[in-house]
Design a protein around this motif. Sequence first.
Motif, PDB file in Angstrom:
ATOM      1  N   TRP A 147     -62.676  -2.016  76.285  1.00 48.74           N
ATOM      2  CA  TRP A 147     -62.177  -2.265  74.935  1.00 48.74           C
ATOM      3  C   TRP A 147     -63.127  -3.128  74.121  1.00 48.74           C
ATOM      4  O   TRP A 147     -63.395  -4.279  74.495  1.00 48.74           O
ATOM      5  CB  TRP A 147     -60.833  -2.989  75.000  1.00 48.74           C
ATOM      6  N   LEU A 193     -52.607   7.058  86.798  1.00 48.76           N
ATOM      7  CA  LEU A 193     -51.631   6.732  87.845  1.00 48.76           C
ATOM      8  C   LEU A 193     -50.306   7.456  87.629  1.00 48.76           C
ATOM      9  O   LEU A 193     -49.513   7.596  88.554  1.00 48.76           O
ATOM     10  CB  LEU A 193     -51.395   5.215  87.875  1.00 48.76           C
ATOM     11  N   PHE A 222     -55.441  10.405  80.275  1.00 48.94           N
ATOM     12  CA  PHE A 222     -55.627   8.944  80.205  1.00 48.94           C
ATOM     13  C   PHE A 222     -56.970   8.607  79.561  1.00 48.94           C
ATOM     14  O   PHE A 222     -57.055   7.772  78.652  1.00 48.94           O
ATOM     15  CB  PHE A 222     -55.510   8.377  81.614  1.00 48.94           C
ATOM     16  N   GLU A 261     -57.651   6.577  76.009  1.00 51.91           N
ATOM     17  CA  GLU A 261     -58.500   5.388  75.952  1.00 51.91           C
ATOM     18  C   GLU A 261     -59.698   5.578  75.026  1.00 51.91           C
ATOM     19  O   GLU A 261     -60.091   4.658  74.305  1.00 51.91           O
ATOM     20  CB  GLU A 261     -58.949   4.996  77.364  1.00 51.91           C
TER      21      GLU A 261
HETATM   22  P1  5GP Z   1     -54.015   0.333  75.942  1.00 50.08           P
HETATM   23  O1  5GP Z   1     -53.045   1.036  75.084  1.00 50.08           O
HETATM   24  O2  5GP Z   1     -54.791  -0.410  75.077  1.00 50.08           O
HETATM   25  O3  5GP Z   1     -55.082   1.066  76.556  1.00 50.08           O
HETATM   26  O4  5GP Z   1     -53.246  -0.240  77.187  1.00 50.08           O
HETATM   27  C1  5GP Z   1     -51.893  -0.101  77.490  1.00 50.08           C
HETATM   28  C2  5GP Z   1     -51.416   1.303  77.825  1.00 50.08           C
HETATM   29  O5  5GP Z   1     -52.080   1.944  78.917  1.00 50.08           O
HETATM   30  C3  5GP Z   1     -49.969   1.275  78.161  1.00 50.08           C
HETATM   31  O6  5GP Z   1     -49.305   2.219  77.359  1.00 50.08           O
HETATM   32  C4  5GP Z   1     -49.948   1.675  79.626  1.00 50.08           C
HETATM   33  O7  5GP Z   1     -48.753   2.316  79.916  1.00 50.08           O
HETATM   34  C5  5GP Z   1     -51.118   2.565  79.720  1.00 50.08           C
HETATM   35  N1  5GP Z   1     -51.600   2.799  81.090  1.00 50.08           N
HETATM   36  C6  5GP Z   1     -51.966   1.922  82.024  1.00 50.08           C
HETATM   37  N2  5GP Z   1     -52.316   2.556  83.154  1.00 50.08           N
HETATM   38  C7  5GP Z   1     -52.165   3.886  82.913  1.00 50.08           C
HETATM   39  C8  5GP Z   1     -52.367   5.048  83.679  1.00 50.08           C
HETATM   40  O8  5GP Z   1     -52.773   5.016  84.826  1.00 50.08           O
HETATM   41  N3  5GP Z   1     -52.105   6.205  83.064  1.00 50.08           N
HETATM   42  C9  5GP Z   1     -51.671   6.278  81.771  1.00 50.08           C
HETATM   43  N4  5GP Z   1     -51.455   7.477  81.226  1.00 50.08           N
HETATM   44  N5  5GP Z   1     -51.467   5.207  81.026  1.00 50.08           N
HETATM   45  C10 5GP Z   1     -51.713   4.017  81.600  1.00 50.08           C
END
Ligand code: 5GP
Length: 209
Positions: A43, A83, A95, A99
Amino acid sequence: PTSNAQNFDFFYLVMQWPPAFCNQPGARCKPRIPRTFTIHGMWPQTNSGGSPQDCPGAVPDVRRSGQVDEATLGLMDRQWPNLKRVRRGNGNSQFWTYEWNKHGTCSGWSLQRYFRATVDRASGVDLLRELRSNGIQPDNQLYARNRFGNALGRYSAVISCNNVRRRRTISKQIHEIWLCVHKDGSRIFPCARGTRFRNCGGGAIVFSS
Ligand code: 5GP
Ligand code: 5GP
């Protein structure tokens, strides 16, 4: 949406502890998850605490974009798994795409450079090993927070916790380690503000198995 992708000072390379994501109420994880720290994301951050997000350059699917080479995708499949349970396939690209679109676009880089730098930096650290060598293992036991701080002291990282039910009470558990990466992607460096705990409370911290 931020227009200038270069408006950041460093990255957080966010590594997550899969059991601590998957033991949350309502988490719908795959039946088998890694017992090693995996990548959550990288990030862009500003020194004043901001994080530019959702810059131009979103893509519908990282894997199918044709913009990341196969060798890098292979490393991503191993180090950056989704995950969550998905309907078909491994869902990893869902995922990665989330990101990239939220964070990666604000790097100002190509997909290739962003994803390659992320896996290269992550593969240079073995957080579980560093914790174990300091006597900290994922055994559902409580550890004084400074033990985590000392074990990971050379990174001056952000140690981020979430809640877990343990013996009918709510405890804090290790969820993520946020490492600082130079804005050119070349190296991990100790975060400027020293080791910090985020949402970890003041007491001991569980390392869930
Ligand atoms: P950020 O939105 O900035 O990247 O971080 C938080 C999000 O990442 C949350 O919505 C969380 O549920 C998600 N997240 C964390 N680990 C995983 C994963 O392994 N798979 C998915 N699809 N989402 C994830
Ligand atoms: P969480 O993992 O706490 O559910 O979600 C953290 C969210 O905050 C993620 O969506 C992440 O993208 C965003 N975020 C990005 N940079 C920062 C930051 O510097 N501090 C905090 N607290 N959150 C950040």
